[in-house]
Write a protein that holds these residues in place. Structure first.
Motif, PDB file in Angstrom:
ATOM      1  N   HIS A 334       4.109  45.831  43.510  1.00 25.57           N
ATOM      2  CA  HIS A 334       4.629  45.147  45.017  1.00 25.57           C
ATOM      3  C   HIS A 334       3.005  44.419  44.969  1.00 25.57           C
ATOM      4  O   HIS A 334       1.918  44.514  44.006  1.00 25.57           O
ATOM      5  N   GLU A 335       2.962  42.784  45.287  1.00 28.98           N
ATOM      6  CA  GLU A 335       2.147  42.151  45.219  1.00 28.98           C
ATOM      7  C   GLU A 335       1.990  41.343  45.865  1.00 28.98           C
ATOM      8  O   GLU A 335       3.295  40.917  46.544  1.00 28.98           O
ATOM      9  N   ASN A 336       1.181  40.867  46.791  1.00 32.00           N
ATOM     10  CA  ASN A 336       1.432  39.325  48.116  1.00 32.00           C
ATOM     11  C   ASN A 336      -0.581  38.579  47.710  1.00 32.00           C
ATOM     12  O   ASN A 336      -0.890  39.374  46.707  1.00 32.00           O
ATOM     13  N   LYS A 337      -0.229  38.363  48.785  1.00 33.47           N
ATOM     14  CA  LYS A 337      -2.253  37.412  48.689  1.00 33.47           C
ATOM     15  C   LYS A 337      -3.546  38.386  49.007  1.00 33.47           C
ATOM     16  O   LYS A 337      -3.799  38.496  48.820  1.00 33.47           O
ATOM     17  N   ARG A 340      -2.899  43.689  44.810  1.00 37.31           N
ATOM     18  CA  ARG A 340      -1.471  44.134  43.565  1.00 37.31           C
ATOM     19  C   ARG A 340      -2.017  45.120  42.787  1.00 37.31           C
ATOM     20  O   ARG A 340      -2.448  46.229  43.404  1.00 37.31           O
ATOM     21  N   THR A 365      -7.467  42.709  47.670  1.00 34.43           N
ATOM     22  CA  THR A 365      -7.799  41.459  47.786  1.00 34.43           C
ATOM     23  C   THR A 365      -8.760  41.785  48.695  1.00 34.43           C
ATOM     24  O   THR A 365      -8.905  42.307  50.021  1.00 34.43           O
ATOM     25  N   LYS A 472       6.627  45.812  56.252  1.00 35.67           N
ATOM     26  CA  LYS A 472       8.184  46.003  55.574  1.00 35.67           C
ATOM     27  C   LYS A 472       9.093  47.349  55.609  1.00 35.67           C
ATOM     28  O   LYS A 472       7.775  48.225  54.254  1.00 35.67           O
ATOM     29  N   GLN A 502       4.698  43.158  61.907  1.00 38.06           N
ATOM     30  CA  GLN A 502       4.490  42.952  60.351  1.00 38.06           C
ATOM     31  C   GLN A 502       5.199  42.938  59.053  1.00 38.06           C
ATOM     32  O   GLN A 502       6.715  43.766  58.726  1.00 38.06           O
ATOM     33  N   LYS A 503       5.587  41.246  58.739  1.00 40.75           N
ATOM     34  CA  LYS A 503       6.485  41.511  58.054  1.00 40.75           C
ATOM     35  C   LYS A 503       5.284  41.676  56.056  1.00 40.75           C
ATOM     36  O   LYS A 503       6.933  41.386  55.541  1.00 40.75           O
ATOM     37  N   ASP A 504       4.539  42.285  55.788  1.00 40.63           N
ATOM     38  CA  ASP A 504       4.376  42.269  54.341  1.00 40.63           C
ATOM     39  C   ASP A 504       4.766  43.340  54.270  1.00 40.63           C
ATOM     40  O   ASP A 504       4.711  44.011  55.041  1.00 40.63           O
ATOM     41  N   GLU A 505       4.298  44.099  53.056  1.00 38.69           N
ATOM     42  CA  GLU A 505       4.378  45.097  52.331  1.00 38.69           C
ATOM     43  C   GLU A 505       4.077  45.751  52.025  1.00 38.69           C
ATOM     44  O   GLU A 505       3.191  45.227  50.796  1.00 38.69           O
ATOM     45  N   GLU A 509      -3.645  41.926  55.230  1.00 30.71           N
ATOM     46  CA  GLU A 509      -5.074  41.701  55.733  1.00 30.71           C
ATOM     47  C   GLU A 509      -5.403  43.153  56.667  1.00 30.71           C
ATOM     48  O   GLU A 509      -5.259  43.250  57.859  1.00 30.71           O
TER      49      GLU A 509
END
Length: 522
Positions: A334-337, A340, A365, A472, A502-505, A509
């Motif tokens: 899994h990875e986004n801003k 990770r 992060t 997600k 919420q669209k992230d997985e 934030e």
């Protein structure tokens, strides 16, 4: 009669006006009181108070001074105008003690009264020399019966200086090692084979129980940091180190045998044996010379090419070493801003199958969060390697003081048709450990100052499923519309608008305000 009533009313009005004037005068005197000014000044500059706490402190200052003046006035009246009295100590002192008491109580709750959270005081130092140390976390079930499902596992740290050498030993426990920092060379002896492995940051390495091994930090500048997970094989939760080589420190186990037995076994004179097992007094972790480091780190193993330098692993393919796997050479799952996640399972590193274990590394992060989610079968042991933040978890097994709930008798009528959940939380920093048992929803939040890096061991990982609760593919969004309406008692569209927002997985934030519970991370 009319004049008498009029006089009475005038007298009452006069008393009310006098009381009002006196109250205003008293308030003015209180506001000019030097002790009040000092108290309010200290409230404004008290470390650890947020703005709301400072305002509450100042208001309590005023209330305290007013109460004190009233008590002094009553005392003067009762004593005929005697000297100034008052209780010992200022309000600010009491307010500060009260605040510090709350802070200590909170720290105690997240430390001593939170059975899922461990800090420095829960570690035992087993080895300590100038060149390094070994620390081991207390037994999980020693902290609480709620953790008896992982009683066979222990967590430890090995930290050494550059060019340090860890003396040969074997353990009565299986172990999985994770290299967080440094470049170790680990040598093992299995039967008639000696194998040496040059490892690096991100490597997982397994040492079977009873295998003699020794460790060298071949880096001349960087410290070595290794996280160890032990699985005991003899006594649940207990393991010991056995030193063959050594003398008085580390003590060789050969010294436990009688001189007669040693002379017969070695066919050697006793004086020579006394010298051999009496010279070493420098400890289990000592410094090696540059030449010794070069020789040990460049030796070839005897395991069919598996232990030669450089070690041909990484990626989980057929060319990889069967005894090691580099977590960071695999693509993140899994990875986004906001973070990770790197994971290694049985297919990546077959050695994990015997442990029934999945190992992962989360880099959250700064300002981000992971979860909330829960595991269906696995109990997750999380070790903070760097950064700061906090975690929160919902638990139905403990009361408000962190004590295990007792099952209620049939005669007691439950007020609700569901359990009451307590929020278990703790402030995270390097070296902290927290446990999330199977089924327990939890989340991990990084501070706004640094990334939060966490190594995770998921015990009982076979057939485990991670169930996301937000974002997600969250589990609630997959319920039937009718089930959503019945469960929340609101229209299904309202449930979906929230759970689908919420669209992230997995990584999101984090909270904007991280000041709650004293977490001044913003």
């Amino acid at each position: 009669m009319v004049q008498t009533e009029l006089k009475s009313k005038v007298f009452v009005v006069f008393l009310l006006l006098s009381a009002f004037v006196l109250s205003a005068f008293a308030a003015a005197v209180v506001l000019e009181d030097p002790e009040l000014k000092q108290c309010q000044h200290q409230c404004k500059h008290q470390r650890g108070f947020d703005e709301r706490q400072k305002q509450q402190c100042e208001r309590k200052c005023e209330d305290y001074i007013k109460q004190k003046r009233e008590q002094e006035e009553q005392r003067r009246r009762s004593e005929g105008g005697g000297g100034r009295g008052g209780e010992g100590g200022s309000f600010y002192t009491r307010e500060r003690e009260e605040f510090e008491g709350r802070g200590q109580q909170q720290q105690q709750q997240q430390g001593d009264e939170n059975p899922y959270f461990f800090e420095d005081q829960h570690f035992e130092t087993r080895i300590q020399t100038e060149e390094g140390r070994v620390q081991v976390l207390q037994k999980f079930n020693e902290r609480s019966d709620l953790l008896r499902g992982i009683e066979n596992f222990r967590v430890g740290f090995l930290v050494t200086e550059p060019h340090a050498f860890v003396a040969p030993t074997h353990l009565d426990a299986d172990s999985i090692l994770f290299v967080f920092q440094g470049r170790p060379t680990i040598s093992t002896v299995r039967g008639e084979k000696k194998e040496s492995y040059n490892l690096e940051r991100g490597d997982l390495f397994r040492i079977p129980a009873g295998t003699p091994f020794y460790v060298l930090n071949r880096d001349e500048n960087e410290k070595l940091h290794i996280v160890e997970l032990f699985k005991t094989v003899s006594t649940p939760g207990e393991y010991a180190a056995f030193h063959s080589a050594g003398g008085q420190d580390p003590e060789s186990f050969f010294r436990a045998f009688s001189p007669e037995v040693l002379q017969a076994a070695f066919k050697t004179d006793r004086n020579k044996l006394d010298r051999l097992f009496g010279q070493q007094r420098r400890g289990s972790i000592i410094r090696a010379s540059k030449e010794q480091v070069q020789r040990m780190s460049q030796q070839h193993g005897h395991g069919g090419g598996k232990g030669i330098w450089p070690l041909p692993f990484h990626g989980g393919d057929e060319s990889s070493s069967k005894d090691s796997f580099n977590l960071f050479k695999k693509h993140p799952s899994h990875e986004n801003k906001f973070g990770r996640l790197f994971e290694a399972d049985f297919n990546d590193f077959k050695q994990l199958q015997e442990f029934n274990l999945v190992v992962s590394f989360a880099n959250i992060t700064r300002g981000g969060m992971a979860g909330p989610y829960f595991n269906s079968r696995a109990t997750k042991i999380s070790v903070v390697l760097d950064g700061e933040g906090y975690f929160e978890m919902a638990c139905p097994h403990v009361d408000s003081r962190g004590r295990q709930r007792q099952s209620s008798g049939r005669s007691q009528q439950r007020q609700k048709s569901s359990p009451t959940y307590q929020r278990m939380s703790g402030d995270l920093r390097r070296g902290a450990v927290f446990v999330a048992p199977a089924g327990h929803p939890f989340t991990t939040i990084a501070s706004r100052n640094n990334n939060l890096q966490v190594l995770c061991f998921e015990v009982n990982a076979h057939d485990n499923i991670r169930f996301p609760l937000v974002g997600k593919n969250n589990v609630v969004s997959q319920f039937d519309r009718q089930a959503k309406e019945l469960s929340f008692n609101v229209p299904a569209s309202e449930v979906e608008s929230i759970f689908n927002n919420q669209k992230d997985e997995l990584f999101f934030e984090g909270p904007n305000d991280q000041l709650e519970h004293g977490r001044a991370y913003a």
